[in-house]
Design an enzyme around this catalytic site. Structure first.
Site, PDB file in Angstrom:
ATOM      1  N   ASP A  13     -21.308 -17.814 -35.975  1.00 55.94           N
ATOM      2  CA  ASP A  13     -21.184 -17.468 -37.397  1.00 55.94           C
ATOM      3  C   ASP A  13     -22.319 -16.600 -37.908  1.00 55.94           C
ATOM      4  O   ASP A  13     -22.689 -16.662 -39.085  1.00 55.94           O
ATOM      5  CB  ASP A  13     -21.081 -18.745 -38.264  1.00 55.94           C
ATOM      6  CG  ASP A  13     -19.909 -19.605 -37.856  1.00 55.94           C
ATOM      7  OD1 ASP A  13     -18.900 -19.040 -37.408  1.00 55.94           O
ATOM      8  OD2 ASP A  13     -20.016 -20.846 -37.977  1.00 55.94           O
ATOM      9  N   HIS A  41     -13.965 -15.046 -37.446  1.00 54.86           N
ATOM     10  CA  HIS A  41     -14.745 -13.847 -37.767  1.00 54.86           C
ATOM     11  C   HIS A  41     -14.255 -13.260 -39.083  1.00 54.86           C
ATOM     12  O   HIS A  41     -13.074 -12.929 -39.220  1.00 54.86           O
ATOM     13  CB  HIS A  41     -14.624 -12.825 -36.627  1.00 54.86           C
ATOM     14  CG  HIS A  41     -15.253 -13.302 -35.349  1.00 54.86           C
ATOM     15  ND1 HIS A  41     -15.356 -12.543 -34.222  1.00 54.86           N
ATOM     16  CD2 HIS A  41     -15.835 -14.487 -35.040  1.00 54.86           C
ATOM     17  CE1 HIS A  41     -15.978 -13.240 -33.275  1.00 54.86           C
ATOM     18  NE2 HIS A  41     -16.268 -14.424 -33.751  1.00 54.86           N
TER      19      HIS A  41
HETATM   20  P1  GDP Z   1     -18.973 -14.605 -37.151  1.00 56.55           P
HETATM   21  O1  GDP Z   1     -18.267 -15.807 -36.618  1.00 56.55           O
HETATM   22  O2  GDP Z   1     -20.246 -14.326 -36.415  1.00 56.55           O
HETATM   23  O3  GDP Z   1     -18.099 -13.389 -37.242  1.00 56.55           O
HETATM   24  O4  GDP Z   1     -19.409 -14.973 -38.640  1.00 56.55           O
HETATM   25  P2  GDP Z   1     -18.484 -15.686 -39.771  1.00 56.55           P
HETATM   26  O5  GDP Z   1     -17.553 -14.680 -40.304  1.00 56.55           O
HETATM   27  O6  GDP Z   1     -17.947 -16.964 -39.267  1.00 56.55           O
HETATM   28  O7  GDP Z   1     -19.595 -16.099 -40.815  1.00 56.55           O
HETATM   29  C1  GDP Z   1     -20.409 -15.144 -41.444  1.00 56.55           C
HETATM   30  C2  GDP Z   1     -20.219 -15.268 -42.959  1.00 56.55           C
HETATM   31  O8  GDP Z   1     -21.190 -14.529 -43.627  1.00 56.55           O
HETATM   32  C3  GDP Z   1     -18.883 -14.702 -43.438  1.00 56.55           C
HETATM   33  O9  GDP Z   1     -18.443 -15.432 -44.559  1.00 56.55           O
HETATM   34  C4  GDP Z   1     -19.242 -13.273 -43.839  1.00 56.55           C
HETATM   35  O10 GDP Z   1     -18.355 -12.711 -44.802  1.00 56.55           O
HETATM   36  C5  GDP Z   1     -20.606 -13.499 -44.422  1.00 56.55           C
HETATM   37  N1  GDP Z   1     -21.547 -12.384 -44.324  1.00 56.55           N
HETATM   38  C6  GDP Z   1     -21.768 -11.535 -43.289  1.00 56.55           C
HETATM   39  N2  GDP Z   1     -22.806 -10.743 -43.538  1.00 56.55           N
HETATM   40  C7  GDP Z   1     -23.268 -11.097 -44.764  1.00 56.55           C
HETATM   41  C8  GDP Z   1     -24.386 -10.683 -45.559  1.00 56.55           C
HETATM   42  O11 GDP Z   1     -25.177  -9.825 -45.187  1.00 56.55           O
HETATM   43  N3  GDP Z   1     -24.556 -11.324 -46.757  1.00 56.55           N
HETATM   44  C9  GDP Z   1     -23.719 -12.288 -47.195  1.00 56.55           C
HETATM   45  N4  GDP Z   1     -23.956 -12.845 -48.368  1.00 56.55           N
HETATM   46  N5  GDP Z   1     -22.675 -12.708 -46.469  1.00 56.55           N
HETATM   47  C10 GDP Z   1     -22.471 -12.131 -45.260  1.00 56.55           C
HETATM   48  P1  IMO Z   2     -17.721 -17.905 -34.075  1.00 55.95           P
HETATM   49  O1  IMO Z   2     -17.149 -16.915 -33.074  1.00 55.95           O
HETATM   50  C1  IMO Z   2     -19.723 -21.688 -34.823  1.00 55.95           C
HETATM   51  C2  IMO Z   2     -18.943 -24.948 -32.003  1.00 55.95           C
HETATM   52  C3  IMO Z   2     -18.170 -26.148 -32.522  1.00 55.95           C
HETATM   53  C4  IMO Z   2     -18.765 -27.226 -31.630  1.00 55.95           C
HETATM   54  C5  IMO Z   2     -18.947 -26.527 -30.295  1.00 55.95           C
HETATM   55  C6  IMO Z   2     -17.808 -26.731 -29.298  1.00 55.95           C
HETATM   56  O2  IMO Z   2     -16.999 -17.941 -35.369  1.00 55.95           O
HETATM   57  O3  IMO Z   2     -19.192 -17.710 -34.197  1.00 55.95           O
HETATM   58  P2  IMO Z   2     -15.308 -25.858 -29.166  1.00 55.95           P
HETATM   59  O4  IMO Z   2     -14.176 -25.969 -30.112  1.00 55.95           O
HETATM   60  O5  IMO Z   2     -15.697 -24.466 -28.821  1.00 55.95           O
HETATM   61  O6  IMO Z   2     -15.132 -26.698 -27.921  1.00 55.95           O
HETATM   62  O7  IMO Z   2     -16.561 -26.512 -29.953  1.00 55.95           O
HETATM   63  O8  IMO Z   2     -19.048 -25.149 -30.599  1.00 55.95           O
HETATM   64  N1  IMO Z   2     -18.269 -23.642 -32.202  1.00 55.95           N
HETATM   65  C7  IMO Z   2     -18.643 -22.736 -33.116  1.00 55.95           C
HETATM   66  N2  IMO Z   2     -19.576 -22.789 -34.068  1.00 55.95           N
HETATM   67  N3  IMO Z   2     -18.997 -20.561 -34.662  1.00 55.95           N
HETATM   68  C8  IMO Z   2     -18.071 -20.478 -33.691  1.00 55.95           C
HETATM   69  O9  IMO Z   2     -17.427 -19.325 -33.393  1.00 55.95           O
HETATM   70  C9  IMO Z   2     -17.814 -21.621 -32.893  1.00 55.95           C
HETATM   71  N4  IMO Z   2     -16.966 -21.890 -31.871  1.00 55.95           N
HETATM   72  C10 IMO Z   2     -17.263 -23.127 -31.459  1.00 55.95           C
HETATM   73  O10 IMO Z   2     -18.438 -26.377 -33.879  1.00 55.95           O
HETATM   74  O11 IMO Z   2     -20.042 -27.598 -32.093  1.00 55.95           O
HETATM   75 MG    MG Z   3     -17.470 -17.616 -37.326  1.00 46.71          MG
END
Ligand code: GDP
Ligand code: IMO
Ligand code: MG
Length: 428
Positions: A13, A41
């Site tokens: 994340d 994502h």
């Molecule tokens: P990923 O799994 O690595 O793609 O990340 P996620 O999408 O799960 O989580 C990142 C969160 O941060 C999302 O809600 C994005 O919209 C948000 N986000 C990304 N970059 C920024 C930033 O620079 N500032 C803020 N406030 N939010 C961001």
């Molecule tokens: P993105 O791509 C954050 C975490 C789960 C759990 C552990 C194992 O959005 O960054 P799983 O279901 O993979 O067997 O869970 O990994 N986990 C993540 N945490 N972002 C993710 O993906 C995750 N994918 C799995 O919360 O702790």
């Molecule tokens: Mg994510």
């Protein structure tokens, strides 16, 4: 350089989806190489927000080929639903390629995921996303997995499905879980098989050819390095390797094509699911970061746990992924915090250490050693260059880059595609 790998440097994340979407404008192909719909994502542009779980974040660029590579585990139902969601929102014009060697996630994997978690003691539960990811990778290494090439050959699919359900239903019966009928799964999933067949290819061949021709390929990691099955905080990890080292194996390209590796980090730390992390803290500042950063899981909606940025983790990730540029995300979320902490080392039993210990019990006894930096109060969400940032924000970024020993390539000041500042062009 014609290949860039985007990897998460923490526990997932970090903002990989946002950065991949941003860089996709230059890419001929965007490739998800591991994981499945445990990933979430988020991409924001033109006042619209999209959450992708399986589909690569290049899907919004109509000329880019979006590849789901062999290292992935793909839930066909979830994939069809995601494509339907995109179509219903006007994203119809895209190119998709699914590896014939990727593995399929089926309903029994999801039920097994829940069962394996239930059987663990409370302090040993991983807190998985319950998407069947671990059990699907188990089947892969046990050599009973169903691959995409099997799935699109309905006779082979039915045969393998029957064998696996015969086996797993014995386990479900033993633990009082509902039995799963072959006919029910087959009748539903054969529709999905027919729908995805048109996209199935030898994507290793496709990608090697593209790279040989000098086309630009962007690899999109899911999860983060500390969730790596080999190099993460085992056993509180996922079941694949989200590092750059995983790319050749998980896509079938030659390792010689890996050039630039962009590590994506938050300006602080978060974690969902179980497992200790050294810089976690809970107070009003953490609450504020969770609120301002909307720190709730994209896939499960769970509140994310909050911590300060940890440069021991960043150095660990730099080593295992060979990171050549750092993208610091969510810098805007830290505006208004008086004092910012950066973890520079750990203390373990009185000794100062500079690595992530393999043993989880050692890791759980590590305490953070911090330096403190003065924060800034300005709203930075419209910043378009490094020099526009308040001096304290500049110093914060410089310190992270210096301590992690990685050049700053990008930073981000909001969720929107436009709120991205580039200092180093990764594709050059
Ligand atoms: P990923 O799994 O690595 O793609 O990340 P996620 O999408 O799960 O989580 C990142 C969160 O941060 C999302 O809600 C994005 O919209 C948000 N986000 C990304 N970059 C920024 C930033 O620079 N500032 C803020 N406030 N939010 C961001
Ligand atoms: P993105 O791509 C954050 C975490 C789960 C759990 C552990 C194992 O959005 O960054 P799983 O279901 O993979 O067997 O869970 O990994 N986990 C993540 N945490 N972002 C993710 O993906 C995750 N994918 C799995 O919360 O702790
Ligand atoms: Mg994510």
């Amino acid at each position: 350089m014609n290949s860039v790998v985007v990897v998460g440097t923490q526990w997932g994340d970090e903002g990989k989806g946002k950065i991949t979407d941003f860089l996709a404008k230059e890419a001929d192909a965007v490739v998800r190489f591991q994981g499945g719909n445990n990933a979430g994502h988020t991409i924001v542009f033109d006042d619209k927000k999209y959450a992708l779980h399986l589909v690569p974040s290049g899907i919004f660029r109509k000329d880019t080929v979006n590849v789901l590579a062999n290292g992935m585990v793909i839930n066909p139902k979830a994939l069809i639903e995601e494509l339907e969601m995109l179509k219903s929102r006007g994203i119809n014009d895209f190119k998709l390629a699914i590896s014939d060697r990727a593995h399929i996630v089926l309903p029994y994997h999801v039920q097994l995921d829940g069962l394996f978690e239930d059987l663990k003691k409370d302090n040993k539960k991983v807190g998985t996303t319950n998407k069947g990811i671990g059990p699907a990778y188990n089947d892969k290494s046990s050599r009973i997995g169903i691959r995409v090439c099997d799935f699109i050959d309905l006779d082979v699919f039915k045969d393998k499905l029957q064998d696996n359900l015969e086996y797993y239903n014995k386990l479900f019966k033993l633990f009082g879980k509902p039995l799963i009928e072959t006919a029910d799964v087959y009748n539903e999933y054969k529709e999905y098989s027919n729908l995805i067949k048109q996209y199935v290819k030898d994507t290793g061949l496709l990608l090697n050819n593209m790279l040989e021709e000098g086309k630009k390929v962007l690899f999109e990691g899911a999860q983060g390095a500390l969730l790596c099955l080999d190099h993460g905080t085992y056993p509180f990890v996922t079941s694949s390797s989200p590092t750059a080292a995983s790319v050749p194996l998980s896509t079938g390209i030659s390792p010689k094509y890996i050039n630039e590796i962009l590590g994506v980090t938050k300006a602080y730390s978060t974690r969902v699911g179980s497992g200790y992390f050294v810089t976690e803290f809970e107070d009003d500042v953490a609450e504020n970061i969770r609120d301002v950063g909307h720190e709730y899981g994209t896939t499960t909606g769970r509140p994310r746990r909050i911590g300060w940025i940890d440069t021991v983790v960043l150095r660990h990730t730099r080593r295992i992924s060979g990171i050549t540029g750092l993208s610091v995300m969510l810098l805007d979320v830290l505006s208004g915090i008086d004092t910012l902490k950066i973890c520079v080392a750990y203390k373990l039993e009185g000794e100062i250490i500079d690595y992530v210990p393999a043993s989880i019990s050692d890791f759980e006894r590590c305490e953070p050693i911090y330096i403190e930096l003065e924060g800034w109060n300005e709203d930075i969400t419209t910043t378009t260059s490094f020099s526009d940032l308040p001096v304290n924000a500049q110093q914060y970024l410089n310190k992270i880059s210096e301590l992690s020993n990685i050049d700053l390539a990008m930073f981000s000041v909001g969720p929107d595609r436009k709120q991205t500042v580039v200092l180093k062009n990764m594709f050059k």
